[in-house]
Every structure is written in structure tokens, then in C-alpha cells.
Design an enzyme around this catalytic site. Structure first.
Site, PDB file in Angstrom:
ATOM      1  CG  HIS A  13     -19.368  16.465  -6.266  1.00  0.00           C
ATOM      2  ND1 HIS A  13     -19.596  16.967  -4.877  1.00  0.00           N
ATOM      3  CD2 HIS A  13     -20.402  16.993  -6.904  1.00  0.00           C
ATOM      4  CE1 HIS A  13     -20.780  17.534  -4.550  1.00  0.00           C
ATOM      5  NE2 HIS A  13     -21.299  17.616  -6.043  1.00  0.00           N
TER       6      HIS A  13
ATOM      7  CG  ASP B   1     -22.746  16.956  -9.811  1.00  0.00           C
ATOM      8  OD1 ASP B   1     -21.497  16.043  -9.723  1.00  0.00           O
ATOM      9  OD2 ASP B   1     -23.174  17.045  -8.587  1.00  0.00           O
ATOM     10  CD  GLU B   2     -24.072  20.558  -6.381  1.00  0.00           C
ATOM     11  OE1 GLU B   2     -25.050  20.755  -5.827  1.00  0.00           O
ATOM     12  OE2 GLU B   2     -23.327  19.361  -5.757  1.00  0.00           O
ATOM     13  CB  VAL B   3     -17.273  22.336 -11.814  1.00  0.00           C
ATOM     14  CG1 VAL B   3     -15.847  22.419 -11.803  1.00  0.00           C
ATOM     15  CG2 VAL B   3     -17.793  21.135 -12.616  1.00  0.00           C
TER      16      VAL B   3
END
Length: 460
Positions: A179, A235-237
Site C-alpha cells: 500500500h 499488509d497486502e504486499v
């Protein structure tokens, strides 16, 4: 235009009066039932249930505080002077309730924050998680990261003062891995992308990547010298392992993407804790879910940070959450956080927050919080009530913050009165839900009255 606004305000005030009348009638019926139960305790061959008077009293007090807030939108008292070296604000007893303000799009102006911080506090919040994104006034080599609408240093100082005045602990959040669209969208940083075509994730092997995020973290930490917690995101790499650098590393390390993630996360967590003694690190847990407890333990992350287990579903798998807690306990983490959602978690372009959906999500979290006695050696630090403005930096806006205020009121009150009491299993649940709904109706109407003439967003 003036006539339309006046008509709108008149309609809203009428609705407020109707809600208040219904509230009074509801309290009258509750008091009458209490009197009848006292007069005839032996009905149906057993004593009648004891109704908690504190519920009715609290409801009246909170509604009154909201009316007072509507009449006095500005902070009425100056900040209390504190001596140098004063310890950071302590949260309430038990797990903290932290409201997440996502600033990537339609960030609230300071004059709006002046009004909502007292509201957050009155609703039962202990702190605010500030996800700065491009709204932080980065300087020096990082000036390019600033939004044209970014807060000034004076704005942030005022926000910090407002938080202290309202007994809200501030927790800054800076993304250090995934992100990072607001950073990697700039041509200057194209070479630091994990996937050349997408600006979301950082290449952890490029020499400039760690230096960049350390500089970002340092500037935000310097602006928050009293912060006890620092959230580093992570998060959410997406796309991790797809760059040529990553493929080369994976070839020499048995293809272990989890270990690759941990190397970067541990490096940044260690940097934060060493930069200022006493600061504790938080990170989202979704990337950790794919990694074995043994691998996590080997990395040493459990001694540097606390994971945040997040789930925004209406009917979430509470048993699955219990499995995650057990895994993190096995990995050696001494504390964890939970994360719910009061807005922004149901649709990428949602316009109106579905109240029942968010309420059910929090009732599920209450069940999980009540089950924490099964894990006596791991501490639940608190729950983050997330309020996402966008799914990602480049996507459209979710429902705006004022639209989500009724949901926030309902969710905070549910957590405040429901957790660790077990009163959602039968009739108590109906009483609490009724209070939350009435409270939310009054809140949204009052917020409409307060803000009908106010421009509140910095960058819609």
C-alpha cells in the site's frame, strides 16, 4: 439556496425531536417494567430478572452529552498544561478502543476534528489511529510525497492538543511495505517497485527501499515524540517475490516468500524500537497468516511487534480467529490487537454504511474478546475500529466519514457495553442493540445539524 438550507435544518430538528420523544417513551416503558418486576418478583414461580439501571442512566447521559456537543461545537476549555516528561495518556481499563482515521482521500479538516474528537471520547473511544498516507507534511527529500492538501506542522500540533484534551491516545501509522501507491506513483521511485507495472509494493532487496521508508518513519516519529505505539502497516504486499531481485533471493533461500517478508518487517520493527526506547510496534497480520509459527519465532518478530488480526465480515469465522490466536501464541507473541470496521469495509464505492452489517461484525468480535480467557499468556491490547476512505490510493472513495459516524457510535457503544459481559446472548442483546440504534439515529441527526454549513474535507 438559503431557503433550502433553512428548510433542511427545520426538517432535521423535527426528526431530532421525534427521536428524543421516542427515547423518552422507551425509558418510561423500561422504568415501568422495572417497577412491575419489583412489585411481583415471584411471577412464573421464580424471581424476575434484575434490570441493570446503569444502562438507562448511561444512555440518558450520553444523549445529553451529544446535545451539549451540538450546541458547543468548538472546544470550550483550553488544554490543561502538563509538566515536561509527563507520561503518555493511559487508556481505560481493559482492551483499548481505537478509532482509525484513514487519510487517503477526503481527509477531515482540523475544524472538523475539533468537533469529532469530543464525540469519539464521549462514545467510548480511547484513542485514534492516524493513517497519514500523503497528508503528512513530509519535508526535505520527501517533500514530493505531500498532498497539496496535506496538514501543516501547526495542524498536527493542534490535532495532538485536541487528542490530549479529549483523552485520546494518538497512534501514527506509516506503511513500510505494501500500500505504498502514494510513494511509488512518483517517477523518482519507479525503480523501487516490486512489480514495475504496479505502484503498490516495495522491492525489499533494493538498497534504496529501506532507506526510503526509514526516512518516512523517522519524520513521523519525530512529530509524535509521546507516542507509545507505532503502526507500520505491512499488509497486502501484493506481488511479493515477482521482481528479479526477489526471484534471485528465493532461488538461494528455498523459495521461502514468508521469510522474505519477515526479513523486511523485522528490519523496520527493529529500527522503530531502537530509534525510541519504549515504543511498541503494531502491524497487520494478513501476511503472517501464511507463515508457520516456527518461522516467525526464528525471525524474532515476536519480540518487536504485536500483530493485528483483522476481519470485517458480517458473519466472520470466530473459530478461525481462535486458530490464528493460537498460532500467534505458539509463535511467541506476547500481545495482539484486533481490527473491526465501522465503515469502508463493505464496498469499494459504498455510499451509505450498512449499520446491521457493521453491528454484526462487532458482535462477532465481542464473542472473540470474551474468549480471550483461553489464552492467559497473551495480552489483548485493544481493538482498532477501521474506517477506510479508499481501498487503495488510486481507487474511488468509499462512504465519507460523516456518513459513517452513526455506525461508529453504534459499534463503540456495542464494544463498551457488550464485551466481557455476555449480555448479547438473550434479552440483554435486544436492550443493547436498541440503545445503539437510538443512539445512532440521534448522532446522525445531530451531525447533520452541526455540519450542514461546514466544508469539512481537505481533498474530496
Amino acid at each position: 439556496m438559503v431557503t433550502k438550507r433553512q428548510a433542511l435544518r427545520a426538517v432535521v430538528l423535527c426528526l431530532v425531536l421525534v427521536a428524543a420523544v421516542k427515547l423518552l417513551l422507551s425509558e418510561y416503558r423500561t422504568e415501568r417494567k422495572q417497577k412491575l418486576a419489583t412489585m411481583d418478583p415471584g411471577s412464573f414461580w421464580h424471581p424476575g430478572p434484575k434490570v441493570k439501571e446503569a444502562v438507562t442512566v448511561h444512555k440518558s447521559e450520553d444523549i445529553n452529552s451529544l446535545f451539549n456537543l451540538a450546541q458547543k461545537p468548538e472546544v470550550p476549555e483550553p488544554p490543561v498544561k502538563k509538566e515536561a516528561g509527563t507520561a503518555p495518556l493511559e487508556t481505560s481499563k481493559g482492551p483499548a478502543r481505537i478509532v482509525h482515521l484513514d487519510l487517503k482521500g477526503a481527509a477531515p479538516k482540523v475544524k472538523y476534528i475539533k468537533q469529532i474528537f469530543p464525540l469519539f471520547s464521549s462514545l467510548g473511544a480511547d484513542g485514534v489511529l492516524l493513517e497519514y498516507e500523503d497528508m503528512f507534511p513530509y519535508h526535505g527529500n520527501l517533500t514530493i510525497l505531500r498532498s497539496p492538501y496535506a496538514y501543516s506542522m501547526e495542524d498536527i500540533e493542534e490535532i495532538k492538543s485536541l487528542a490530549k484534551l479529549n483523552k485520546l491516545e494518538l497512534i501514527p501509522l506509516v506503511q513500510v511495505f505494501g500500500h505504498l501507491e502514494f510513494v511509488l506513483k512518483h517517477e523518482r521511485y519507479f525503480h523501487l517497485r516490486e512489480v514495475r507495472a504496479f505502484p503498490n509494493s516495495l522491492n525489499p532487496h533494493h538498497p534504496g527501499s529501506v532507506a526510503l521508508v526509514k526516512d518516512m518513519v523517522s519524520q513521523v516519529m519525530d512529530c509524535h515524540p509521546d507516542a507509545r505505539w507505532f503502526h507500520m502497516g505491512a499488509d497486502e504486499v501484493r506481488g511479493l517475490g515477482e521482481s528479479q531481485d526477489s526471484k534471485n533471493w528465493l532461488h538461494s533461500n528455498k523459495g521461502d516468500v514468508g521469510k522474505m517478508f519477515l526479513n523486511h518487517a523485522v528490519s523496520l520493527a527493529r529500527f522503530i524500537t531502537e530509534r525510541r526506547s519504549g515504543v511498541r510496534v503494531i502491524l497487520w497480520d494478513d501476511m503472517l497468516r501464511k507463515i508457520s509459527p516456527a518461522t516467525i519465532k526464528e525471525s524474532g518478530l515476536q519480540d518487536l511487534a504485536s500483530p493485528t488480526i483483522w476481519n470485517y465480515l458480517k458473519k466472520m469465522d470466530t473459530d478461525g480467529i481462535g486458530t490464528l490466536i493460537s498460532r500467534y501464541h505458539e509463535a511467541g507473541f506476547k500481545g495482539i490487537w484486533f481490527a473491526s470496521a465501522f465503515k469502508g469495509g463493505t464496498g469499494i464505492d459504498q455510499r451509505w454504511t450498512p449499520l446491521d452489517y457493521q453491528l454484526q461484525n462487532h458482535l462477532s468480535w465481542i464473542k472473540v474478546m470474551n474468549s480471550m480467557t483461553k489464552y492467559p499468556s497473551i495480552t489483548l491490547h485493544g481493538i482498532l475500529l477501521t474506517g477506510w476512505q479508499r481501498f487503495e490510493h488510486h481507487t474511488v472513495l468509499c462512504e465519507l466519514l460523516p456518513v459513517g459516524i452513526p455506525s461508529l457510535a453504534m459499534c463503540l457503544q456495542s464494544l463498551k457495553h457488550g464485551k466481557c459481559q455476555g449480555n448479547y446472548s438473550s434479552g440483554g442483546r435486544q436492550v443493547e442493540v436498541q440503545i445503539c440504534v437510538i443512539y445512532s439515529i440521534c448522532t446522525v441527526l445531530l451531525m447533520m445539524v452541526i455540519h450542514v454549513h461546514v466544508d469539512i474535507f481537505a481533498n474530496v
